[in-house]
Design a protein around this motif. Sequence first.
Motif, mmCIF file in Angstrom:
data_model
loop_
_atom_site.group_PDB
_atom_site.id
_atom_site.type_symbol
_atom_site.label_atom_id
_atom_site.label_comp_id
_atom_site.label_asym_id
_atom_site.label_seq_id
_atom_site.Cartn_x
_atom_site.Cartn_y
_atom_site.Cartn_z
ATOM 1 N N GLY A 156 1.687 6.366 -7.076
ATOM 2 C CA GLY A 156 0.635 7.307 -7.484
ATOM 3 C C GLY A 156 1.094 8.749 -7.410
ATOM 4 N N LEU A 157 1.824 9.082 -6.347
ATOM 5 C CA LEU A 157 2.328 10.452 -6.228
ATOM 6 C C LEU A 157 3.379 10.758 -7.301
ATOM 7 C CD1 LEU A 157 2.555 10.746 -2.350
ATOM 8 C CD2 LEU A 157 0.979 11.960 -3.853
ATOM 9 N N GLY A 159 2.295 1.680 -3.365
ATOM 10 C CA GLY A 159 1.260 2.145 -4.291
ATOM 11 C C GLY A 159 1.014 3.636 -4.171
ATOM 12 N N VAL A 160 0.992 4.124 -2.931
ATOM 13 C CA VAL A 160 0.810 5.572 -2.730
ATOM 14 C C VAL A 160 1.992 6.324 -3.328
ATOM 15 C CG1 VAL A 160 0.751 7.381 -0.962
ATOM 16 C CG2 VAL A 160 -0.684 5.357 -0.711
ATOM 17 N N GLY A 161 3.198 5.819 -3.106
ATOM 18 C CA GLY A 161 4.382 6.467 -3.662
ATOM 19 C C GLY A 161 4.363 6.496 -5.177
ATOM 20 N N GLY A 187 6.479 11.364 -2.826
ATOM 21 C CA GLY A 187 6.341 10.068 -3.480
ATOM 22 C C GLY A 187 7.552 9.179 -3.286
ATOM 23 N N SER A 214 7.564 7.895 0.317
ATOM 24 C CA SER A 214 6.560 6.852 0.499
ATOM 25 C C SER A 214 6.968 5.559 -0.186
ATOM 26 C CB SER A 214 5.215 7.335 -0.041
ATOM 27 O OG SER A 214 4.237 6.357 0.141
ATOM 28 N N LEU A 215 7.578 5.668 -1.337
ATOM 29 C CA LEU A 215 8.034 4.479 -2.067
ATOM 30 C C LEU A 215 9.146 3.772 -1.311
ATOM 31 C CD1 LEU A 215 7.571 2.927 -4.682
ATOM 32 C CD2 LEU A 215 9.269 4.379 -5.780
ATOM 33 N N ARG A 255 9.466 3.574 1.881
ATOM 34 C CA ARG A 255 8.884 2.859 3.018
ATOM 35 C C ARG A 255 8.336 1.510 2.617
ATOM 36 N NH1 ARG A 255 4.948 7.026 5.752
ATOM 37 N NH2 ARG A 255 4.937 7.676 3.610
ATOM 38 N N GLY A 256 7.881 1.368 1.386
ATOM 39 C CA GLY A 256 7.268 0.122 0.950
ATOM 40 C C GLY A 256 8.195 -0.820 0.216
ATOM 41 N N LYS A 267 0.840 -1.205 0.000
ATOM 42 C CA LYS A 267 0.000 0.000 0.000
ATOM 43 C C LYS A 267 0.873 1.252 0.000
ATOM 44 C CE LYS A 267 -4.226 -1.630 2.214
ATOM 45 N NZ LYS A 267 -5.066 -1.544 3.414
ATOM 46 N N ALA A 268 1.932 1.255 0.826
ATOM 47 C CA ALA A 268 2.833 2.415 0.868
ATOM 48 C C ALA A 268 3.515 2.606 -0.480
ATOM 49 C CB ALA A 268 3.869 2.233 1.977
#
Length: 152
Positions: free
Chosen positions: A62-63, A58-60, A114, A117-118, A120-121, A55-56
């Motif tokens: 997307g940003l 994916g958010v990265g 982004g 966040s990327l 982190r995942g 999920k983290a």
Amino acid sequence: MALFGGLFSDSDSDSDDQPQRQSIGSLLSSLPDLVKRIIRGEIELAKAELVAKLKAAGVGIGLLVGAAVFAFVLLEVLIAAAVLAVSTALPPWLAALLVAAALLVIVAVLALVGVRSLKRGVPPVPTETIKNVKSDVHALKGERNDSAEERP
């Protein structure tokens, strides 16, 4: 130890605080069920950890896609500013450059958030689950693992 918490039961004991003792045969017969529960628990923990990391990521992603879209718009505005600068005097291209500067700030902020966040995942490896499985293996072997922290 929390690993063997289900093997000793306080519910049937008298008023004293001594846990009820089970025979070796009873303990050995409950061992396969205990191992199954440990394995299922670790699999569920791995799934939850992977979902959180993906999920983290994916958010990265997307940003970063949003930053790419704004970068494309920024390029269009800069091209329009150059055309306006050549074709006219000062006011139109100055306005276009101000819009381009605002878009540049948006692109930079989205890209930085982004990337953070990327990171982190990635990598999507269940590190906590691996540590817990190693601790469980040591416990089943009867070894003491001082380097592993106790699970909550």
